[in-house]
Scaffold this motif. Sequence first.
Motif, PDB file in Angstrom:
ATOM      1  N   ARG A   1     -20.698 -10.342   1.643  1.00 52.81           N
ATOM      2  CA  ARG A   1     -19.839 -11.219   0.847  1.00 52.81           C
ATOM      3  C   ARG A   1     -18.556 -11.583   1.586  1.00 52.81           C
ATOM      4  NH1 ARG A   1     -21.788 -11.845  -4.105  1.00 52.81           N
ATOM      5  NH2 ARG A   1     -23.122 -10.213  -4.973  1.00 52.81           N
TER       6      ARG A   1
ATOM      7  N   THR B   1     -17.463  -3.216  12.477  1.00 53.88           N
ATOM      8  CA  THR B   1     -17.647  -2.470  11.227  1.00 53.88           C
ATOM      9  C   THR B   1     -18.463  -3.273  10.228  1.00 53.88           C
ATOM     10  OG1 THR B   1     -15.509  -1.410  11.585  1.00 53.88           O
ATOM     11  CG2 THR B   1     -16.433  -1.261   9.375  1.00 53.88           C
TER      12      THR B   1
ATOM     13  N   PHE C   1     -12.933  -5.838   6.570  1.00 55.10           N
ATOM     14  CA  PHE C   1     -11.481  -5.743   6.342  1.00 55.10           C
ATOM     15  C   PHE C   1     -10.894  -7.147   6.322  1.00 55.10           C
ATOM     16  CE2 PHE C   1     -12.801  -2.097   9.031  1.00 55.10           C
ATOM     17  CZ  PHE C   1     -12.750  -1.119   8.045  1.00 55.10           C
TER      18      PHE C   1
ATOM     19  N   GLU D   1     -17.769 -15.920  -2.737  1.00 52.37           N
ATOM     20  CA  GLU D   1     -18.353 -14.646  -2.304  1.00 52.37           C
ATOM     21  C   GLU D   1     -19.733 -14.842  -1.679  1.00 52.37           C
ATOM     22  OE1 GLU D   1     -17.844 -12.068  -5.804  1.00 52.37           O
ATOM     23  OE2 GLU D   1     -16.236 -11.122  -4.672  1.00 52.37           O
TER      24      GLU D   1
ATOM     25  N   MET E   1     -22.410  -3.437   6.661  1.00 50.56           N
ATOM     26  CA  MET E   1     -22.538  -4.380   5.551  1.00 50.56           C
ATOM     27  C   MET E   1     -23.765  -5.288   5.649  1.00 50.56           C
ATOM     28  SD  MET E   1     -18.511  -5.336   5.016  1.00 50.56           S
ATOM     29  CE  MET E   1     -18.732  -6.318   3.551  1.00 50.56           C
TER      30      MET E   1
ATOM     31  N   ILE F   1       2.301   9.744  -6.393  1.00 51.02           N
ATOM     32  CA  ILE F   1       2.118   9.020  -7.658  1.00 51.02           C
ATOM     33  C   ILE F   1       0.669   9.079  -8.144  1.00 51.02           C
ATOM     34  CG2 ILE F   1       4.069   7.466  -7.282  1.00 51.02           C
ATOM     35  CD1 ILE F   1       2.236   5.354  -6.257  1.00 51.02           C
TER      36      ILE F   1
ATOM     37  N   VAL G   1      -8.154  -5.523  16.755  1.00 52.37           N
ATOM     38  CA  VAL G   1      -8.307  -5.602  15.301  1.00 52.37           C
ATOM     39  C   VAL G   1      -9.568  -6.395  14.942  1.00 52.37           C
ATOM     40  CG1 VAL G   1      -7.276  -6.658  13.262  1.00 52.37           C
ATOM     41  CG2 VAL G   1      -5.853  -5.304  14.788  1.00 52.37           C
TER      42      VAL G   1
ATOM     43  N   ASN H   1       3.697   9.063  -0.387  1.00 49.98           N
ATOM     44  CA  ASN H   1       4.140   8.406  -1.625  1.00 49.98           C
ATOM     45  C   ASN H   1       2.957   8.153  -2.561  1.00 49.98           C
ATOM     46  OD1 ASN H   1       6.141   7.066  -3.295  1.00 49.98           O
ATOM     47  ND2 ASN H   1       5.095   5.160  -2.748  1.00 49.98           N
ATOM     48  N   ARG H   2       1.846   7.716  -1.983  1.00 48.86           N
ATOM     49  CA  ARG H   2       0.659   7.452  -2.797  1.00 48.86           C
ATOM     50  C   ARG H   2       0.123   8.755  -3.401  1.00 48.86           C
ATOM     51  NH1 ARG H   2      -1.811   2.536  -2.306  1.00 48.86           N
ATOM     52  NH2 ARG H   2      -3.866   3.426  -2.676  1.00 48.86           N
TER      53      ARG H   2
ATOM     54  N   ASP I   1      -1.531  -1.257  -5.541  1.00 53.52           N
ATOM     55  CA  ASP I   1      -2.851  -1.733  -5.151  1.00 53.52           C
ATOM     56  C   ASP I   1      -3.091  -3.131  -5.712  1.00 53.52           C
ATOM     57  OD1 ASP I   1      -3.395   0.547  -3.744  1.00 53.52           O
ATOM     58  OD2 ASP I   1      -4.223   1.607  -5.464  1.00 53.52           O
TER      59      ASP I   1
ATOM     60  N   GLU J   1      -6.567 -10.360  -5.234  1.00 55.69           N
ATOM     61  CA  GLU J   1      -7.610 -10.514  -4.210  1.00 55.69           C
ATOM     62  C   GLU J   1      -8.113 -11.950  -4.163  1.00 55.69           C
ATOM     63  OE1 GLU J   1     -10.560  -7.612  -5.138  1.00 55.69           O
ATOM     64  OE2 GLU J   1      -9.456  -5.966  -4.210  1.00 55.69           O
TER      65      GLU J   1
ATOM     66  N   TRP K   1       0.844  -1.211   0.000  1.00 54.35           N
ATOM     67  CA  TRP K   1       0.000   0.000   0.000  1.00 54.35           C
ATOM     68  C   TRP K   1       0.871   1.251   0.000  1.00 54.35           C
ATOM     69  CZ3 TRP K   1      -0.067   3.814   3.797  1.00 54.35           C
ATOM     70  CH2 TRP K   1      -1.065   4.789   3.666  1.00 54.35           C
ATOM     71  N   ALA K   2       1.896   1.247   0.872  1.00 56.12           N
ATOM     72  CA  ALA K   2       2.760   2.424   0.968  1.00 56.12           C
ATOM     73  C   ALA K   2       3.509   2.680  -0.345  1.00 56.12           C
ATOM     74  CB  ALA K   2       3.751   2.251   2.120  1.00 56.12           C
ATOM     75  N   LEU K   3       3.817   1.596  -1.050  1.00 52.73           N
ATOM     76  CA  LEU K   3       4.534   1.747  -2.313  1.00 52.73           C
ATOM     77  C   LEU K   3       3.589   2.043  -3.472  1.00 52.73           C
ATOM     78  CD1 LEU K   3       7.131  -1.154  -1.922  1.00 52.73           C
ATOM     79  CD2 LEU K   3       7.512   1.306  -1.615  1.00 52.73           C
ATOM     80  N   GLY K   4       2.313   2.080  -3.175  1.00 50.71           N
ATOM     81  CA  GLY K   4       1.344   2.414  -4.222  1.00 50.71           C
ATOM     82  C   GLY K   4       0.941   1.242  -5.083  1.00 50.71           C
TER      83      GLY K   4
ATOM     84  N   ALA L   1     -12.759  -4.356  15.882  1.00 46.00           N
ATOM     85  CA  ALA L   1     -13.061  -3.282  14.927  1.00 46.00           C
ATOM     86  C   ALA L   1     -13.622  -3.865  13.635  1.00 46.00           C
ATOM     87  CB  ALA L   1     -11.794  -2.472  14.647  1.00 46.00           C
TER      88      ALA L   1
ATOM     89  N   HIS M   1      -7.499  -7.731  -9.180  1.00 40.80           N
ATOM     90  CA  HIS M   1      -8.556  -8.683  -8.847  1.00 40.80           C
ATOM     91  C   HIS M   1      -7.986 -10.085  -8.647  1.00 40.80           C
ATOM     92  CE1 HIS M   1     -12.491 -10.371  -8.527  1.00 40.80           C
ATOM     93  NE2 HIS M   1     -12.318 -11.145  -9.592  1.00 40.80           N
TER      94      HIS M   1
END
Lengths: 652, 207
Positions: free
Chosen positions: A190, A262, A194, A598, A267, B165, A255, B161-162, A87, A93, A82-85, A258, A90
Amino acid sequence: MTAALVDQPVEPVSTAGGMLRRLNLVTAIAGGLILGLAGWLISHSLLQDDDLGSDQVVLVTLSCWAAGFMIGIGALNGPIGWALGRDLRHEDELFLAGKDQGVARYFRFTTDHKVVGIQYLVVTMVLFAFGGTLAMLIRTNLISPHSHFLNPQTYNAIVGLHGLIMIIATIIMVTGPFGNFIMPIMIGARDMAFPRLNALSLWLIVAAIPTILSAAVLGGIPTGWVGYAPLADQAPPGMDAYSVFIIIFAVSSAVAGANITTTVLTMRARGMSWNRTPIFVYGTVASVGLAIPAFPLFMASQVLLQVDRTQGGQFFVASGGGSPWLYSNLFWLMGHPEVYVILIPALAALMELTPVFSRRPLFSFNAAVISIAGIVGLSIMVWAHHMYASGWAPDLNGPFMLTTEMISVPTGLLFLVILGTVWRGRIWTTVPMMATYAMLWNFIIGGITGIYLSDVPADYALHGSMFVTAHFHYTLMGAGLTGAIGALAYWFPKMTGRMLNERAGYISFWFVQIGFNVTFLGMFAVGLAGQPRRVVTYAQLFAAGNFVSTIGAYSIGIGMLVLLYAVINSWLHGQVAPANPWGAKTLEWTVPNPIPLENFEVLPVVTSDAYGYGEEDEPASGIDPEREPVLAGASADLGPRPVGASNVEGGP
Amino acid sequence: MTTTAEVPVPGQHHDDVDAVGRRQLTGVCLLILADVAFVGALIFSYFYLRGLNTSNAWLSDGAATAPIWVGWAIAAALVVSAGFFRWALAGLRKGNLDRLVSGIGVAVVIVLLDAAAQVVQIMSFSFKPDANAYASSVYTLAGANLFHLVLTGLVGLGVWNRARIGKYTAADPWQVHIIAIWWVWIAVAGIGGALTTSFIASPNIGS
């Protein structure tokens, strides 16, 4: 199992999942060992400590073990990605959810809530097996006044470990397996809100288990499961293992809490208003909702304890301005809500299944919800009843006695809800329904003896006696664990796709319940006669009661072994279950077996409450609940399934 | 429970951005609640021991104390960094991505410098944690604040960083919004720690 694996589709080379493809339980253990060893070497050399197992070294080593384990299982891949961008695609996942990975997904950082639920179930059973074995050792030692089966140090260590392991197991026994596997489907979701946090909470517990087991070789936990200071300040390094374990568990429970809360808040299926939300969902949310603010207090107490133990801190040392009462308050501010963290979801599971087997609506749904809310509210105002005899704030004993006795009102309301549901019902006697009966019997004893103990004068006489031990076993085991076993028998067909062996279930039930009452009624007797708890030897006066208790404990042990056999055998070779063997009306019974990845092909819309059982109603599934042959008929249609398969699509 | 079919959802299923955002916000608020309980327990411990003053040893005569202003300075820097982060968020909502990147960058730098300052403070205390209950409490609160700062710095680096970019847009500011709430919370926690350690002497002398 092998046959099932052969059936796996052969896929072209895929990059889905990235590095997670190479990470699993083996790499986690390797990572834990490597980092743990590095931590041990570095801390040992930096501290220039001749003692290979000093408090600092043990703290660093066990912390490094846990960090290495989590790195090795892949828990940090998500945050770093995530920090490195980067994502998830599919395909990633789907890989994370365990698609087409067979049995291997149970040994990975898998996010599918059904897989996590099964993992929780196995972890819970392992903890119970270990804690139960320790209980057998304790009772064997107590079979006669001076058995010398265990030496005092070993006995002390075993009592502490037994208490802690059983408490942790009972905390996760309902919200872990059923809160994860069943609850999302029950609300028409589904997955969890998180999914990665879901896997994180599970694997944190797995990482923590070796740390608490290490206490056995680090001098044990001489304080009992409560870890009372100032004894905890002076205890051997096993106490450091205790602290690390509690800190990790507190993070895990926050964790998980939460995540579950949530999921329920955001949901639920369309049309599932609060008065159409099943009571089990309320019980689960109440439990984890209580845990969110409660366990950080326990974590804080362990942080302070570690400052004392490793830095010479004075938090709990009276000569340095500290106070053991600080520990007592922090501990019991968590400790009494924790009782209801255990009890509420177990009782809610029984309230969920009782209408199904009584073929009657839940008696006063609103009363059930109000009583759960009442218990939650009062549970944070009763903690000091554990400290009447400690000398802390004697002026507050009266108010705490009042709040503690008040909590019996909403608890009694829960009894009335269950009794009202059963009353004049068309009872279908099954193992889950037997659990409801057993809970009513056990919890009335546990609850009423609790009222005795909430009374200050009575508590002064009974505090620290076997009477207290018997009381909390009647509540946590007699009501809590019995509820969890009922939940297991009820949802077993949905979780595994197979029926639980009913004969073995009944045999286990009677061995456990008779043994349980023999064990702890005997313990009440010796407690009333004055036997203190946590003693390795005792006066001849208490010999008969202890002998009876030990025989009862062996009966529990036999019953639990039969249950273990029933679970494993039914899972592997049991009768194939139809989608809705009980004719129940909640959403989890509307999904097919095996459950799709799902859960729902189409998202459900809820148009009525979950308890519309009545003479004029028709079961949602179209199955006649009065006809047991539906099991055989449905199973014939479904055909054979692979040996050892779970009931989750995407595997064997 | 009667059910009817809604719109079929084929294999790939994703909720809309706002639904996911609200969900993440709820989850983070619950995690903050857990952290509030933890920090609250540490502050409670400080005041409890200070009020009790067991054996008159909370802070014996002549014992060293921490300068109050350092804690407030660290807290003030946290507030400033939270302000920059919210300024960046406001920029994102207006579609100004340059402001987003620069605002978060400044906030992260301040937090990391603040973490360094916290380390310096801990290293330069004129007492050790074993001196008395006051010393133990101050060390622990400072340690908890350092943990907050480091964790926030790491999260901040990730979100910076996000942002750099181009992962965030005005239509989907949820992650930045949620992290801004966390940032405000750690600023509040920092103020709570500074305020707590401003009350040094026990009011319960001679018991």
